[in-house]
Design an enzyme around this catalytic site. Structure first.
Site, PDB file in Angstrom:
ATOM      1  N   HIS A  45     -34.274  -1.087   3.835  1.00 37.61           N
ATOM      2  CA  HIS A  45     -32.550  -1.485   3.642  1.00 37.61           C
ATOM      3  C   HIS A  45     -33.022  -2.572   2.526  1.00 37.61           C
ATOM      4  CE1 HIS A  45     -31.259   0.618   7.172  1.00 37.61           C
ATOM      5  NE2 HIS A  45     -32.311   0.070   7.921  1.00 37.61           N
ATOM      6  N   ASN A  91     -31.455   5.366   9.837  1.00 33.33           N
ATOM      7  CA  ASN A  91     -31.981   4.792  11.300  1.00 33.33           C
ATOM      8  C   ASN A  91     -33.405   4.657  11.240  1.00 33.33           C
ATOM      9  OD1 ASN A  91     -33.128   3.885  14.052  1.00 33.33           O
ATOM     10  ND2 ASN A  91     -30.625   2.799  13.851  1.00 33.33           N
ATOM     11  N   ASP A 136     -33.376   3.182  22.413  1.00 30.56           N
ATOM     12  CA  ASP A 136     -33.458   2.747  20.653  1.00 30.56           C
ATOM     13  C   ASP A 136     -34.634   3.840  19.993  1.00 30.56           C
ATOM     14  OD1 ASP A 136     -33.762   1.617  18.153  1.00 30.56           O
ATOM     15  OD2 ASP A 136     -33.060  -0.495  19.181  1.00 30.56           O
ATOM     16  N   ASN A 137     -35.532   3.231  20.021  1.00 30.09           N
ATOM     17  CA  ASN A 137     -36.909   4.033  19.580  1.00 30.09           C
ATOM     18  C   ASN A 137     -36.718   4.900  20.129  1.00 30.09           C
ATOM     19  OD1 ASN A 137     -36.365   3.261  16.659  1.00 30.09           O
ATOM     20  ND2 ASN A 137     -37.599   1.498  17.418  1.00 30.09           N
ATOM     21  N   HIS A 183     -37.379  -0.736   8.829  1.00 28.63           N
ATOM     22  CA  HIS A 183     -36.781  -0.380   9.636  1.00 28.63           C
ATOM     23  C   HIS A 183     -37.505   0.012  10.639  1.00 28.63           C
ATOM     24  CE1 HIS A 183     -31.767   0.460  11.835  1.00 28.63           C
ATOM     25  NE2 HIS A 183     -33.176   0.311  12.643  1.00 28.63           N
ATOM     26  N   GLU A 218     -39.763  -3.744  15.107  1.00 23.44           N
ATOM     27  CA  GLU A 218     -38.577  -3.177  15.603  1.00 23.44           C
ATOM     28  C   GLU A 218     -39.074  -2.032  15.207  1.00 23.44           C
ATOM     29  OE1 GLU A 218     -35.009  -0.823  15.555  1.00 23.44           O
ATOM     30  OE2 GLU A 218     -36.312  -0.694  13.758  1.00 23.44           O
ATOM     31  N   ASN A 268     -30.044   7.151  16.562  1.00 24.14           N
ATOM     32  CA  ASN A 268     -31.217   5.710  16.954  1.00 24.14           C
ATOM     33  C   ASN A 268     -32.553   6.534  16.865  1.00 24.14           C
ATOM     34  OD1 ASN A 268     -32.485   3.806  17.275  1.00 24.14           O
ATOM     35  ND2 ASN A 268     -30.206   2.999  17.229  1.00 24.14           N
TER      36      ASN A 268
HETATM   37  C1  LIG Z   1     -36.700   2.121  15.988  1.00 22.50           C
HETATM   38  O1  LIG Z   1     -34.887   0.580  16.697  1.00 22.50           O
HETATM   39  C2  LIG Z   1     -34.256   0.220  15.810  1.00 22.50           C
HETATM   40  C3  LIG Z   1     -33.266  -0.997  16.335  1.00 22.50           C
HETATM   41  O2  LIG Z   1     -32.179  -0.898  16.779  1.00 22.50           O
HETATM   42  C4  LIG Z   1     -33.204   0.912  15.598  1.00 22.50           C
HETATM   43  O3  LIG Z   1     -32.207   0.408  15.524  1.00 22.50           O
HETATM   44  C5  LIG Z   1     -33.932   1.769  14.903  1.00 22.50           C
HETATM   45  O4  LIG Z   1     -33.402   2.728  14.605  1.00 22.50           O
HETATM   46  C6  LIG Z   1     -35.257   2.697  15.486  1.00 22.50           C
HETATM   47  N1  LIG Z   1     -35.769   3.185  14.542  1.00 22.50           N
HETATM   48  C7  LIG Z   1     -36.887   3.548  15.333  1.00 22.50           C
HETATM   49  C8  LIG Z   1     -37.822   4.468  14.584  1.00 22.50           C
HETATM   50  O5  LIG Z   1     -36.734   4.578  16.495  1.00 22.50           O
END
Ligand SMILES: *[C@@H]1O[C@H](CO)[C@@H](O)[C@H](O)[C@H]1NC(C)=O
Ligand SMILES: *[C@@H]1O[C@H](CO)[C@@H](O)[C@H](O)[C@H]1NC(C)=O
Length: 356
Positions: free
Chosen positions: A134, A168, A269-270, A114, A53, A224
């Protein structure tokens, strides 16, 4: 008159519903199909089968990878196994990740890692690893000290706070301090579901240090990925369902001032920052509906996006890699190190590609 009122009311409700459905389809890119973009020489990383992830790469090429995320409505290929942090040495062409041992006293059986972030102490070179955890779907930021020789993590502390109830991702800015994105306003899983489908700009960024915790940005739909610029002057936060990178100036008192919002037209996402060029790299979801409604016959695809010159008037946004899920599903992050690209996923495998 009564009948007319009813018809009008029904009309208004249908219009509202129609508006929300259109809004939802746009935010989730429900009808989006992947146009493939290939990169030569990519290979899957051995031994990563249940997600990668988030990834953070140290200046010496050691990559920390979080694996085994369990998240509501998201597929897991190892639902009964706890999550782990694995270490991959990008200086070693073998690409064999090793799980990091965690010090006694930390509950590894409920570990559900995560987002993660590293912080290197300038004085003594100590590497701190911050991990969003989590367990039982709680939201805790764990701080570890990385012990390179022993390939292990020494657990230092667990950070919980009411403002950090739905973290997140994080970016560490000191041995005990960090910025965190909040992905949902609600903490209850059912309400999160409703919130995600309806869409409200009720989340943001929180700054944490012992003795000083505050919300420093608001107005994101689903905060995110978060990252810091190489000169440490700017914070970049991804807004997942709004398809944007939000750029903030970091002030001396750790407050953030919004600078600009860049639309990348994908569900990012990340985020990670190229340590040399400052380009922003992100793993993105071409179709979020497929991510949350997993079907092996029509899996969610993967996209890697690079944003160059984000501070200029014309940032260059490039889709560097895109795949319909036949190779890699549900990409969530992308990091670069010396001409190598490492792509992580929410629940699937990890991909390594040479960049020319
Ligand atoms: C990384 O990706 C996951 C996937 O959803 C996201 O939920 C998370 O927040 C992200 N974390 C980072 C470090 O970006
Ligand atoms: C994905 O692409 C591959 C080849 O590019 C193709 O064979 C396959 O049918 C596609 N899968 C889906 C679900 O569209």
């Amino acid at each position: 008159m009564g009948a007319l009122l009813k018809i009008t009311l029904v009309g208004v409700l249908l219009a509202l519903l129609g508006e929300r459905i259109t809004h939802f389809c746009h935010r989730f890119l429900v009808f989006n199909e992947v146009v493939p973009v290939e990169l030569p020489g990519c290979q899957l990383v051995k031994g990563i089968e249940a997600g990668s992830e988030d990834i953070d790469v140290l200046p010496n090429g050691l990559a920390f990878i979080s694996t085994g995320l369990k998240f509501p409505n998201v597929k897991s290929f190892a639902p009964d196994d706890p999550g782990e942090i694995v270490l991959l040495d990008l200086e070693d062409g073998d690409l064999s990740p090793v799980p990091l041992r965690i010090s006694e006293g930390f509950d590894v059986s409920s570990f559900n890692p995560h987002g993660l972030s590293t912080y290197i102490d300038e004085k003594d070179g100590t590497v701190y690893l911050f991990v969003v955890n989590h367990p039982q779907l709680q939201s805790i930021v764990e701080i570890f000290k990385f012990q390179e020789e022993e390939r292990s993590l020494l657990h230092l502390k667990s950070v919980k706070h009411e403002l950090l109830s739905s973290v997140n991702d994080i970016v560490a800015v000191g041995p005990e301090s960090f910025y965190a994105t909040i992905d949902f306003y609600f903490t209850n899983a059912n309400m999160k579901f409703v919130e995600m489908y309806l869409g409200f700009p009720w989340t943001g960024v929180v700054y944490y240090s012992p003795g000083d915790v505050r919300q420093v940005a608001t107005g994101l739909y689903n905060g995110n990925g978060i990252a810091i610029s190489n000169d440490k002057k700017y914070i970049y936060a991804a807004d997942f369902t709004h398809h944007t990178i939000n750029v903030f100036k970091k002030n001396k008192d750790w407050s953030l001032t919004p600078v600009k919002v860049v639309d990348v037209n994908s569900i990012l996402d990340n985020l990670s920052v190229d340590p040399v060029t400052g380009d922003i790299w992100t793993g993105a979801h071409p179709n979020l509906y497929k991510l949350f409604n997993y079907s092996p016959d029509d899996p969610p695809g993967s996209e890697v996006i690079r944003v160059q010159n984000i501070h200029s008037d014309n940032p260059i946004i490039t889709r560097v890699y895109a795949n319909n899920g036949s190779v890699i599903q549900g990409s969530s992050c992308a990091s670069v190190y010396k001409g190598q690209l490492l792509v992580g996923t929410v629940f699937h495998r990890a991909l390594h590609c040479p960049l020319k």
